[in-house]
Design a protein around this motif. Structure first.
Motif, PDB file in Angstrom:
ATOM      1  N   PHE A  78      26.500  34.919  17.174  1.00 19.09           N
ATOM      2  CA  PHE A  78      26.573  34.381  16.085  1.00 19.09           C
ATOM      3  C   PHE A  78      25.688  35.087  15.254  1.00 19.09           C
ATOM      4  CE2 PHE A  78      26.784  31.667  12.011  1.00 19.09           C
ATOM      5  CZ  PHE A  78      27.897  31.536  11.807  1.00 19.09           C
ATOM      6  N   ASN A  79      25.992  36.078  14.591  1.00 26.12           N
ATOM      7  CA  ASN A  79      25.376  36.948  13.720  1.00 26.12           C
ATOM      8  C   ASN A  79      25.969  37.735  12.348  1.00 26.12           C
ATOM      9  OD1 ASN A  79      23.105  38.186  12.915  1.00 26.12           O
ATOM     10  ND2 ASN A  79      23.350  40.088  14.238  1.00 26.12           N
ATOM     11  N   PRO A  80      26.207  36.742  11.407  1.00 22.64           N
ATOM     12  CA  PRO A  80      26.899  37.228  10.374  1.00 22.64           C
ATOM     13  C   PRO A  80      26.211  38.088   9.448  1.00 22.64           C
ATOM     14  CG  PRO A  80      26.242  34.857   9.758  1.00 22.64           C
ATOM     15  CD  PRO A  80      25.830  35.283  11.300  1.00 22.64           C
TER      16      PRO A  80
ATOM     17  N   LEU B 160      35.432  37.117  14.089  1.00 28.35           N
ATOM     18  CA  LEU B 160      34.260  38.394  13.326  1.00 28.35           C
ATOM     19  C   LEU B 160      34.031  37.964  11.947  1.00 28.35           C
ATOM     20  CD1 LEU B 160      35.603  41.820  14.810  1.00 28.35           C
ATOM     21  CD2 LEU B 160      33.810  40.387  15.353  1.00 28.35           C
ATOM     22  N   LEU B 161      35.199  37.538  11.140  1.00 28.28           N
ATOM     23  CA  LEU B 161      34.915  37.391   9.928  1.00 28.28           C
ATOM     24  C   LEU B 161      33.874  36.109   9.419  1.00 28.28           C
ATOM     25  CD1 LEU B 161      38.412  37.172   8.357  1.00 28.28           C
ATOM     26  CD2 LEU B 161      37.141  39.070   8.246  1.00 28.28           C
ATOM     27  N   VAL B 162      33.475  35.445  10.388  1.00 31.85           N
ATOM     28  CA  VAL B 162      32.625  34.533  10.384  1.00 31.85           C
ATOM     29  C   VAL B 162      31.144  34.820  11.121  1.00 31.85           C
ATOM     30  CG1 VAL B 162      34.034  32.895   9.333  1.00 31.85           C
ATOM     31  CG2 VAL B 162      33.527  32.781  11.605  1.00 31.85           C
ATOM     32  N   GLY B 163      31.123  35.835  11.652  1.00 30.79           N
ATOM     33  CA  GLY B 163      30.010  36.420  12.342  1.00 30.79           C
ATOM     34  C   GLY B 163      29.826  36.152  13.750  1.00 30.79           C
ATOM     35  N   ARG B 164      30.787  35.775  14.271  1.00 23.46           N
ATOM     36  CA  ARG B 164      31.061  35.555  15.748  1.00 23.46           C
ATOM     37  C   ARG B 164      31.645  36.477  16.692  1.00 23.46           C
ATOM     38  NH1 ARG B 164      31.417  29.257  18.180  1.00 23.46           N
ATOM     39  NH2 ARG B 164      30.062  29.668  20.005  1.00 23.46           N
TER      40      ARG B 164
ATOM     41  N   ARG C  61      38.473  47.947  16.519  1.00 21.02           N
ATOM     42  CA  ARG C  61      37.473  48.712  16.690  1.00 21.02           C
ATOM     43  C   ARG C  61      36.428  48.188  15.611  1.00 21.02           C
ATOM     44  NH1 ARG C  61      41.366  53.107  16.356  1.00 21.02           N
ATOM     45  NH2 ARG C  61      40.599  53.361  14.218  1.00 21.02           N
ATOM     46  N   LEU C  62      36.742  47.226  14.599  1.00 20.94           N
ATOM     47  CA  LEU C  62      35.802  46.988  13.717  1.00 20.94           C
ATOM     48  C   LEU C  62      34.687  45.922  14.244  1.00 20.94           C
ATOM     49  CD1 LEU C  62      38.122  45.988  10.750  1.00 20.94           C
ATOM     50  CD2 LEU C  62      36.518  47.829  10.735  1.00 20.94           C
ATOM     51  N   SER C  63      33.667  46.065  13.796  1.00 18.14           N
ATOM     52  CA  SER C  63      32.435  45.324  14.334  1.00 18.14           C
ATOM     53  C   SER C  63      32.196  44.142  13.196  1.00 18.14           C
ATOM     54  CB  SER C  63      31.281  46.208  14.458  1.00 18.14           C
ATOM     55  OG  SER C  63      30.566  46.565  13.045  1.00 18.14           O
ATOM     56  N   VAL C  64      31.413  43.398  14.059  1.00 14.67           N
ATOM     57  CA  VAL C  64      30.962  42.180  13.417  1.00 14.67           C
ATOM     58  C   VAL C  64      30.029  42.332  11.921  1.00 14.67           C
ATOM     59  CG1 VAL C  64      28.997  41.755  14.638  1.00 14.67           C
ATOM     60  CG2 VAL C  64      29.963  39.681  13.441  1.00 14.67           C
TER      61      VAL C  64
END
Length: 396
Positions: free
Chosen positions: A15-17, A82-86, A211-214
């Motif tokens: 978890f790293n938004p 991913l949208l919330v950082g996980r 392919r999108l990253s957090v």
């Protein structure tokens, strides 16, 4: 106290938004997931304010997503995380965890979803696993109102109990549709994903999303939270009229369906204010929410497809009964009831080439029967077999 620190033994993995917000992903997201994806995104955004919404309206719905293999269900859930950082996360499998483990997972977060994946509690092949048999979506019902998932005693000599309230939201993502009581089904916003809209453009867009990253997309979390006042104002202003709109749809009678789907309409209107969603797209999704509300009401007055098949086979056999051939599968001595021995019914169907779902599945869902209301499982004195038999008993 000065120089004091709080130490937590709980770690929310991966978890790293990011703080920087970018929304280059939205167009590809709509191409891949369409109206259903925007409903799921609306639910995810509203989950960030689940506690505030429960405080005002006393409820927060659950989301159910089903789909065939390759439909994109897992990609959707992973991207929403991913949208919330996980990153690199989808959810937990409730059928491989204990009730205590599930309760602890539910208590870990506030204003975030808890996702149950691939539970497939209706899967007949899971019948021999005691943990799978121990899980039922019915145990989630109290969470709708924010009540505790599990009450436990404190380790002392008092009668004090620990029943920490639930502060998040619940997403169920599996292959098969949840079957259960009216109480659980009416709490669910239901989405089914298939491959019918897949094409070269959607495959390219899906590859881009994967392919999108957090770091590239998780700024959405802080962006949504910064817009809390705007979002909650829109929900407050529109909820009652949207609820009334759902209740005015053809055949929608259940108040809970009006509230849950009305909330989704309000959430979509709020989402459209913070993301560049066109009026045409917004209207399409609002129409889709109307449609799934109507379908959910129909689900509550109809049987699971496997049960429909079961009763069709039963009625076929009953239509063959002749006065001079009194054999029947109904062992009830009461003319207003039906008593069926499943141990007799299934071999008889197989012998006569009548298709049925696995008996383990039927046993799990038979008590939800709508066509013939379930009464109980009990021993009846069969006038046909002239002996006592253990039967499932229904109203005719």
């Amino acid at each position: 106290m000065p120089h004091g620190y709080v130490k937590s033994t709980f770690e929310l993995s991966n978890f790293n938004p990011s703080i920087e917000y970018k929304n280059e992903w939205l167009e590809a997201f709509i191409i891949v997931f369409g109206d259903k994806g925007l409903v799921a995104l609306t639910y995810w955004m509203l989950s960030l304010f689940a506690e505030q919404i429960r405080a005002k309206y006393g409820m927060f719905p659950f989301l159910e997503a089903t789909g065939e293999a390759g439909a994109g269900k897992s990609l959707l859930i992973e991207f929403l995380w991913l949208l919330v950082g996980r990153s690199s996360y989808e959810g937990i499998n409730p059928t491989t965890s204990t009730r205590v483990g599930r309760a602890r997972t539910l208590a870990q977060v506030s204003n975030l979803p808890v996702v149950f994946i691939e539970g497939d509690i209706n899967d007949p092949s899971s019948g021999n696993n005691h943990k799978q048999k121990a899980f039922s979506p019915e145990e989630l019902k109290p969470l709708f109102n924010g009540r505790s998932p599990r009450t436990k005693a404190t380790k002392d000599h008092t009668n004090i109990t620990d029943d920490m309230p639930f502060k998040g939201s619940v997403v169920i993502s599996q292959n098969q549709k949840v079957s259960g009581s009216e109480a659980i089904l009416s709490r669910l916003i239901y989405l089914h994903f298939d491959r019918s809209q897949h094409n070269a453009q959607s495959r390219e867009a899906a590859s881009y999303l994967a392919r999108l990253s957090v770091e590239e997309v998780s700024g959405f979390l802080f962006y949504a939270l910064k817009n809390e006042q705007l979002i909650m104002d829109i929900v407050d202003r529109t909820f009652q009229s949207n609820r009334d709109h759902i209740m005015a749809l053809p055949d929608v009678k259940m108040e809970r369906i009006g509230s849950t789907h009305g909330l989704m309409l309000s959430g979509l209107q709020a989402l459209s204010e913070i993301l560049p969603i066109t009026d045409n797209t917004k209207q399409k999704v609002m129409n889709f929410i109307d449609q799934i509300a109507i379908e959910r009401e129909r689900d509550l007055i109809s049987d699971h497809p496997a049960l429909d098949q079961f009763w069709d086979v039963y009625e076929y056999f009953e239509s063959l009964v002749q006065p001079n051939q009194p054999y029947s599968l109904n062992h009830s001595p009461n003319d207003s009831e039906i008593a069926i021995s499943l141990g007799e019914f299934f071999p008889h169907a197989k012998l006569n080439h009548q298709a049925l779902e696995d008996i383990k599945l039927i046993k799990k869902i038979i008590k939800t029967s709508v066509r013939h209301q379930f009464i109980s499982v009990k021993t009846v004195r069969s006038p046909i077999a002239s002996k006592s038999m253990r039967c499932y008993v229904f109203k005719k």
